[in-house]
Design a protein around this motif. Structure first.
Motif, PDB file in Angstrom:
ATOM      1  N   PHE A  21      12.963  -4.310   6.489  1.00 37.21           N
ATOM      2  CA  PHE A  21      13.660  -3.251   5.759  1.00 37.21           C
ATOM      3  C   PHE A  21      15.063  -3.715   5.364  1.00 37.21           C
ATOM      4  CE2 PHE A  21      16.313   0.647   5.949  1.00 37.21           C
ATOM      5  CZ  PHE A  21      15.682   1.393   4.963  1.00 37.21           C
ATOM      6  N   ILE A  22      15.769  -4.348   6.320  1.00 36.49           N
ATOM      7  CA  ILE A  22      17.112  -4.861   6.031  1.00 36.49           C
ATOM      8  C   ILE A  22      17.048  -5.884   4.898  1.00 36.49           C
ATOM      9  CG2 ILE A  22      19.011  -6.266   6.948  1.00 36.49           C
ATOM     10  CD1 ILE A  22      18.459  -4.966   9.697  1.00 36.49           C
ATOM     11  N   PRO A  81      19.566   3.179   2.267  1.00 38.75           N
ATOM     12  CA  PRO A  81      18.697   3.203   1.097  1.00 38.75           C
ATOM     13  C   PRO A  81      17.774   4.411   1.129  1.00 38.75           C
ATOM     14  CG  PRO A  81      18.088   1.441   2.592  1.00 38.75           C
ATOM     15  CD  PRO A  81      19.266   2.106   3.192  1.00 38.75           C
ATOM     16  N   VAL A 133      17.763  -2.583   2.095  1.00 36.52           N
ATOM     17  CA  VAL A 133      19.193  -2.314   2.232  1.00 36.52           C
ATOM     18  C   VAL A 133      19.978  -3.203   1.263  1.00 36.52           C
ATOM     19  CG1 VAL A 133      21.138  -2.298   3.831  1.00 36.52           C
ATOM     20  CG2 VAL A 133      18.848  -1.805   4.668  1.00 36.52           C
ATOM     21  N   GLN A 134      20.913  -2.602   0.558  1.00 35.53           N
ATOM     22  CA  GLN A 134      21.725  -3.384  -0.367  1.00 35.53           C
ATOM     23  C   GLN A 134      22.485  -4.468   0.389  1.00 35.53           C
ATOM     24  OE1 GLN A 134      23.754  -1.462  -3.699  1.00 35.53           O
ATOM     25  NE2 GLN A 134      23.368   0.451  -2.636  1.00 35.53           N
ATOM     26  N   PHE A 135      22.376  -5.692  -0.093  1.00 36.26           N
ATOM     27  CA  PHE A 135      23.028  -6.854   0.522  1.00 36.26           C
ATOM     28  C   PHE A 135      22.556  -7.110   1.952  1.00 36.26           C
ATOM     29  CE2 PHE A 135      26.105  -5.513  -2.714  1.00 36.26           C
ATOM     30  CZ  PHE A 135      26.204  -6.684  -3.435  1.00 36.26           C
ATOM     31  N   TYR A 177      26.134  -2.017   1.745  1.00 36.95           N
ATOM     32  CA  TYR A 177      25.190  -2.196   2.859  1.00 36.95           C
ATOM     33  C   TYR A 177      25.150  -0.943   3.727  1.00 36.95           C
ATOM     34  CZ  TYR A 177      23.291  -4.212   7.181  1.00 36.95           C
ATOM     35  OH  TYR A 177      22.540  -4.473   8.300  1.00 36.95           O
ATOM     36  N   PHE A 223      23.267  -1.298  12.480  1.00 39.30           N
ATOM     37  CA  PHE A 223      23.093   0.007  11.836  1.00 39.30           C
ATOM     38  C   PHE A 223      21.644   0.242  11.413  1.00 39.30           C
ATOM     39  CE2 PHE A 223      27.776  -0.182  10.690  1.00 39.30           C
ATOM     40  CZ  PHE A 223      28.117   0.721  11.678  1.00 39.30           C
ATOM     41  N   TYR A 224      20.901  -0.844  11.174  1.00 40.45           N
ATOM     42  CA  TYR A 224      19.521  -0.665  10.711  1.00 40.45           C
ATOM     43  C   TYR A 224      18.484  -1.261  11.647  1.00 40.45           C
ATOM     44  CZ  TYR A 224      21.603   0.703   6.274  1.00 40.45           C
ATOM     45  OH  TYR A 224      22.322   1.342   5.302  1.00 40.45           O
ATOM     46  N   LEU A 284      27.062  -4.742  11.623  1.00 41.87           N
ATOM     47  CA  LEU A 284      26.395  -4.239  10.410  1.00 41.87           C
ATOM     48  C   LEU A 284      24.874  -4.216  10.608  1.00 41.87           C
ATOM     49  CD1 LEU A 284      28.454  -5.938   7.562  1.00 41.87           C
ATOM     50  CD2 LEU A 284      28.406  -3.522   8.171  1.00 41.87           C
ATOM     51  N   LEU A 285      24.323  -5.295  11.181  1.00 42.70           N
ATOM     52  CA  LEU A 285      22.867  -5.340  11.379  1.00 42.70           C
ATOM     53  C   LEU A 285      22.403  -4.238  12.325  1.00 42.70           C
ATOM     54  CD1 LEU A 285      22.337  -9.194  11.640  1.00 42.70           C
ATOM     55  CD2 LEU A 285      21.547  -7.704   9.819  1.00 42.70           C
ATOM     56  N   VAL A 345      23.691 -10.098   4.569  1.00 40.80           N
ATOM     57  CA  VAL A 345      24.279  -9.897   5.895  1.00 40.80           C
ATOM     58  C   VAL A 345      23.454 -10.633   6.947  1.00 40.80           C
ATOM     59  CG1 VAL A 345      24.838  -8.190   7.655  1.00 40.80           C
ATOM     60  CG2 VAL A 345      25.348  -7.708   5.277  1.00 40.80           C
TER      61      VAL A 345
END
Lengths: 359, 151
Positions: free
Chosen positions: A76-77, B43, A81-83, B39, A61-62, A58-59, A87
């Motif tokens: 930014f994460i 965004p 980013v939501q939640f 997630y 991805f950003y 998941l991490l 994470v």
């Protein structure tokens, strides 16, 4: 619903004969005795690994693995980013708990002498995975590219550079150059997300197949009992369900820690700024870091730090190879020396970690 | 109500526990899946609204040539034609979004991906492009070229 599953099962079974596999997976018993609780820590470590893979993906991805963007992308994460904060915090907390549970698992296997013949390979693969965990921790620590992690990496790689002969090239190899720069970040990022997970997965596969094949180890005091007095529990479903329940509890603890004590980010690393006071490695390196401080700068003709590193290296090798030199346990005899050595290691690690934490 | 070994409520009680467990598992799964899905949704990043961009000095721009400039995060093609006219067009091909270029030898705008062709006013004249290129306004102020969006 059940019929569909049955159909699917039959379809696959017809082609690959699942029955043998199911039989293979099914036959395993867990000895029940007063130290049975320690059997759970392998499973808990496995669960942390699964969590790390999931949150790590998941991490990814950003996250951006370059010195210009790493800090900002983690920011930014955490903020956009939501939640994202959740994470990342879970990833950071699970990393620490993973190493803690691996420590517990390792010492419980050690004190139960579960490494003795015929389980030498299980011990070796486990120890290699443990070393990799430390590598995961070290490489992952740099990725947010903040001041603390930057200098911790500088110090850590410097210590590696003190190893005689291979130290110099090793340091350059880890850093991707003479200094900790963006090249180091790219390199450790590659180790952390590609190389290490790949090797770790192979080791884990071997480790699990060996356990499945050989069954759960019985401690010496248990295996000496007459068969009629041995209490066991089937792995499937009894032990597995207990395992799952514990995983659920662990996940909740993890969520509580991540929510109430989220990972912080600190200040962006500046290679041209001086190091802030109180640079310390992560707690699992602290005992080694702290003991190196006690070595005099020169021991006979050698550099004190080098001697310390060599001693730790030798201790690690001795520890890794214990199934091969502890012959007594393999014969089913008591080996008190091993117990005292293990006890010494535990006390040493606890005291020096504490001292390092205080300083 | 089934009478299982003289315990009338056993089946009901078992069903109740089953529902409770299923609801628990579902609730738990939802509380994991919802954050993960949220997630994964990127965004919205606030883009800086660009209204006007400089394309350099007119004197530095040779006639019968074209160049790509950044307009916000989109490429814009500026062409200084042989007859002395300035054209500014979106450089994104209307076919599949490749970046187009000015072809001196053909005196038109060409997309290398699928051989789409546009004239200097951005009209699609040959090949797959379905629409003309979006034109931009060009103003020359004190020898400097400024590109802005059409009102």
């Amino acid at each position: 619903m059940k019929n569909y599953f049955k159909c699917l099962y039959n379809w696959i079974d017809e082609r690959v004969q699942l029955e043998d596999l199911v039989k293979f997976m099914g036959k395993k018993y867990v000895p029940v005795h007063r130290h049975s609780i320690w059997y759970y820590f392998g499973g808990v470590s496995l669960f942390f690994f699964i969590i790390q893979v999931t949150t790590g993906i998941l991490l990814l991805f950003y996250y951006k693995g370059s010195s210009d963007l790493a800090f900002e992308s983690v920011q930014f994460i955490m903020s956009k980013v939501q939640f994202g904060w959740l994470v990342r915090s879970i990833h950071a907390w699970a990393a620490n708990l993973f190493i803690l549970s691996a420590f517990v698992h390792m010492f419980s296997v050690y004190f139960e002498k579960a490494y003795r013949k015929p389980r030498e390979m299980t011990w070796i693969t486990g120890m290699l995975m443990f070393f990799m965990c430390l590598g995961f921790g070290f490489s992952g620590y740099l990725l947010p590219w903040n001041t603390l992690s930057f200098f911790a990496t500088k110090v850590g790689t410097d210590i590696a550079g003190n190893v005689p002969i291979i130290g110099g090239p090793l340091k350059v190899f880890i850093r991707g150059g003479d200094d900790v720069t963006g090249a180091t970040l790219s390199r450790l990022f590659g180790f952390h997300v590609a190389l290490f997970p790949g090797i770790f997965t192979i080791l884990l596969g071997i480790h699990l197949i060996l356990i499945q094949r050989q069954g759960i180890s019985e401690p010496v005091h248990f295996s000496e009992k007459p068969a009629s007095e041995k209490k066991t529990m089937p792995f499937f479903p009894n032990f597995l369900l207990r395992d799952l329940l514990l995983w659920l509890i662990v996940l909740n603890v993890l969520a509580i820690l991540a929510v109430f004590l989220p990972a912080d980010l600190g200040i962006k690393a500046n290679p041209f700024a001086s190091a802030p006071a109180g640079i310390k490695p992560e707690w699992y390196f602290l005992f080694m870091f702290q003991s190196l401080k006690y070595f005099p700068s020169h021991i006979l003709f050698a550099d004190g730090e080098t001697v310390g590193i060599l001693l730790f290296g030798a201790a690690g090798v001795l520890w890794l190879l214990i199934p091969f030199w502890d012959r007594k346990s393999s014969r089913g005899e008591q080996n008190r020396f091993v117990n005292y050595l293990g006890l010494f290691a535990v006390i040493f690690i606890i005291i020096l970690t504490f001292l390092g934490w205080l300083s | 109500m089934d009478n299982v070994q003289g315990k009338p409520d056993l089946k009901n009680r078992r069903d109740f526990l089953k529902y409770l467990l299923s609801a628990g598992v579902l609730g738990f799964a939802a509380s994991v899946i919802y954050p993960v899905l949220s997630y994964l949704k990127p965004p919205k990043q606030s883009e800086v609204e660009v209204t006007s961009v400089s394309a350099g000095k007119l004197s530095d721009f040779p006639k019968d040539s074209g160049k790509i400039i950044r307009f916000g995060n989109k490429p814009v093609l500026v062409v200084y034609s042989a007859d002395g006219n300035l054209h500014a067009l979106s450089a994104e091909c209307t076919h599949l979004g490749c970046t187009v270029q000015f072809r001196k030898d053909l005196d038109l705008i060409w997309c290398a991906c699928h051989n789409g062709k546009y004239d200097l006013n951005g009209r699609n004249i040959s090949g797959p492009p379905p629409r003309p290129l979006t034109p931009f306004k060009v103003i020359v102020k004190a020898g400097e070229i400024f590109i802005s969006k059409m009102a």
